[in-house]
Write an enzyme that holds these catalytic residues in place. Structure first.
Site, PDB file in Angstrom:
ATOM      1  N   PHE A   1      27.988 -28.972   9.270  1.00 36.30           N
ATOM      2  CA  PHE A   1      26.768 -29.695   9.639  1.00 36.30           C
ATOM      3  C   PHE A   1      26.017 -30.044   8.364  1.00 36.30           C
ATOM      4  CE2 PHE A   1      22.401 -30.370  10.951  1.00 36.30           C
ATOM      5  CZ  PHE A   1      22.586 -31.233  12.013  1.00 36.30           C
TER       6      PHE A   1
ATOM      7  N   ASP B   1      26.582 -27.458   0.154  1.00 36.66           N
ATOM      8  CA  ASP B   1      25.397 -27.628   0.994  1.00 36.66           C
ATOM      9  C   ASP B   1      24.880 -26.224   1.311  1.00 36.66           C
ATOM     10  OD1 ASP B   1      23.637 -27.782   3.102  1.00 36.66           O
ATOM     11  OD2 ASP B   1      24.766 -29.292   4.204  1.00 36.66           O
TER      12      ASP B   1
ATOM     13  N   LYS C   1      15.411 -25.483   4.166  1.00 33.17           N
ATOM     14  CA  LYS C   1      15.146 -24.324   5.027  1.00 33.17           C
ATOM     15  C   LYS C   1      14.463 -23.147   4.305  1.00 33.17           C
ATOM     16  CE  LYS C   1      18.815 -25.329   8.412  1.00 33.17           C
ATOM     17  NZ  LYS C   1      18.237 -25.365   9.739  1.00 33.17           N
TER      18      LYS C   1
HETATM   19  C1  LIG Z   1      24.070 -26.656   6.244  1.00 33.42           C
HETATM   20  C2  LIG Z   1      23.025 -27.619   6.703  1.00 33.42           C
HETATM   21  N1  LIG Z   1      22.875 -28.787   6.067  1.00 33.42           N
HETATM   22  C3  LIG Z   1      21.944 -29.672   6.437  1.00 33.42           C
HETATM   23  C4  LIG Z   1      21.116 -29.437   7.500  1.00 33.42           C
HETATM   24  C5  LIG Z   1      20.077 -30.451   7.881  1.00 33.42           C
HETATM   25  O1  LIG Z   1      18.834 -30.014   7.491  1.00 33.42           O
HETATM   26  P1  LIG Z   1      17.512 -30.681   8.102  1.00 33.42           P
HETATM   27  O2  LIG Z   1      17.500 -30.378   9.554  1.00 33.42           O
HETATM   28  O3  LIG Z   1      16.390 -30.045   7.323  1.00 33.42           O
HETATM   29  O4  LIG Z   1      17.622 -32.153   7.835  1.00 33.42           O
HETATM   30  C6  LIG Z   1      21.236 -28.235   8.202  1.00 33.42           C
HETATM   31  C7  LIG Z   1      20.372 -27.950   9.363  1.00 33.42           C
HETATM   32  O5  LIG Z   1      20.643 -27.114  10.176  1.00 33.42           O
HETATM   33  C8  LIG Z   1      22.210 -27.295   7.792  1.00 33.42           C
HETATM   34  O6  LIG Z   1      22.374 -26.133   8.439  1.00 33.42           O
END
Ligand SMILES: Cc1ncc(COP(=O)(O)O)c(C=O)c1O
Length: 401
Positions: free
Chosen positions: A137, A222, A251
């Site tokens: 994700f 990520d 986060k």
């Molecule tokens: C690994 C990862 N990358 C990106 C995102 C996207 O982040 P945002 O919701 O702040 O755009 C998330 C959200 O859960 C995530 O877990």
């Protein structure tokens, strides 16, 4: 009595997600939140792995209160102090050299993808393809949707930006086979969060790093969910003994304040003025908050607490497996953990947990994800397990009734 706020939400909101936990929360403190009726819940969702220090931590409240009395925003044509302090902090506490601030994980990833594309143009004969993982994700913008390994999120928005090859996670051979002359980067989560808390083999990321080095590819990690202590080390890459070329954060770094960062090593920091930008990214309020959160995390050795409490929690959850045989696995690292069931009962369990005053995430129809604050105590971990135990007993009794 139906909750008025929930009725109003249904009337006014675009129908994107569907709020699965039918609780309207009004305030939070530490590991707890309270709903509009005053009922208290132990919160192991934490805004989806955001509340690294718990709700309304005094260090964060103090930092943003002070900053709010000085300056919220300045255009990024000007210099402001907290964003430079935060950039310096990130560079001195990581293996990355340069920083660009944004407002969400998706935006940070979007920036990472743009940076790698420019790198491909300049240094790899125009290579523009990314290898990403199934079950990953990376966000909800169009490009991060394309990067995300859930084809079901793609169908509504085709044609998506091209250039993303999805391969099975934790499978180095699949990466090797997918690599072509056009590949510029491999983008992975150190542990997949939204995909169900998938912890790769200990040497997977090392093998990916070696493949990147052999082929001149960038490794983008990520760390939106895994960074800032969640896995028991300050950055997830430390838990796997690798260094990324590019790392994204969001986060937990803000502990509840919307703030994100794209970080890069010098050799791939190829942006030049005009390539990328944002109005709010790096604003003084958000960066002052993130600086307070990250400084507190390190000064109080909170990642070590996440490692210790994670171990403890997994042990306790595994003990529950003896009592509730439909638990088939407890997996995770640090304080990013999941409980797997042999059947699709996670929503039933979540609803029973809500009755018990415990918030937990149904990460899939058959698995729960637990993402408590990183500074939880043993007593709070015990309380979570007791509440889950009672909820599971109710679900088990209903299933056999
Ligand atoms: C690994 C990862 N990358 C990106 C995102 C996207 O982040 P945002 O919701 O702040 O755009 C998330 C959200 O859960 C995530 O877990």
């Amino acid at each position: 009595m139906p909750d008025t706020w929930q009725e109003l939400e249904a009337k006014y909101f675009l129908r994107t997600g569907g709020r699965r936990l039918k609780v309207t929360v009004e305030r939070g403190q530490g590991a707890y939140v309270w709903d509009t009726e005053g009922k208290r819940y132990l919160d192991f969702v934490g805004g989806w792995a955001v509340t690294s220090l718990g709700h309304c931590h005094p260090a964060l409240v103090e930092a943003i209160t002070q900053q709010a009395q000085k300056l919220f925003i300045a255009s990024n044509d000007l210099y402001t102090i907290p964003q430079v302090q935060l950039a310096e902090w990130l560079v001195t506490h990581s293996v990355l050299d340069r920083v660009f601030f944004s407002n969400s994980g998706a935006e940070a990833n979007e920036g990472a993808i743009k940076l790698a594309k420019k790198y491909g143009k300049l240094k790899k004969n125009g290579a523009f393809e990314f290898i990403t993982a199934l079950q990953s994700f990376h966000g909800r913008t169009l490009t991060t949707t394309a990067a995300t390994g859930h084809p079901e999120y793609h169908v509504t928005y085709t044609p998506l930006p091209p250039g993303f090859k999805l391969v099975p996670y934790n499978d180095i051979e699949a990466i090797k086979q997918a690599t072509t002359e056009q590949t510029v980067a491999i983008m992975l989560e150190p542990v997949q969060g939204e995909g169900g808390v998938n912890v790769p083999a200990p040497d997977y990321l090392k093998q990916v790093r070696a493949w990147c080095d052999q082929n001149g590819l960038l490794l983008i990690l990520d760390e939106v969910q895994t960074g800032a202590g969640r896995l028991g080390t300050l950055w997830g890459y430390e838990s796997f003994g690798v260094e990324p070329d590019i790392m994204t954060l969001a986060k937990g770094m803000g502990g509840g304040i919307p703030v994100a960062a794209l970080t890069a090593k010098e050799h791939c920091a190829v942006f030049t003025p005009g390539d990328h930008g944002t109005t709010y990214g790096g604003n003084p309020l958000a960066t002052a908050g993130a600086l307070a959160v990250l400084s507190y995390l390190v000064e109080h050795d909170i990642p070590a607490n996440a490692a210790r409490l994670g171990e403890y929690l997994r042990g306790k959850l595994r003990d529950l497996g003896a009592k509730h045989p439909f638990i088939t696995e407890v997996r995770g690292m640090g304080l990013l953990n999941a409980v797997q069931f042999d059947r699709d009962i996670s929503m039933d369990v979540v609803n029973r947990c809500i009755e018990e005053g415990f918030l937990v995430n149904p990460v899939s129809p058959s698995a729960l994800r637990l993402m408590p604050p990183l500074n939880i105590t043993t007593a709070e971990a015990d309380e979570a397990v007791d509440k889950l135990d009672r909820a599971l007993s109710k679900v088990g009794a209903a299933a056999t009734a």
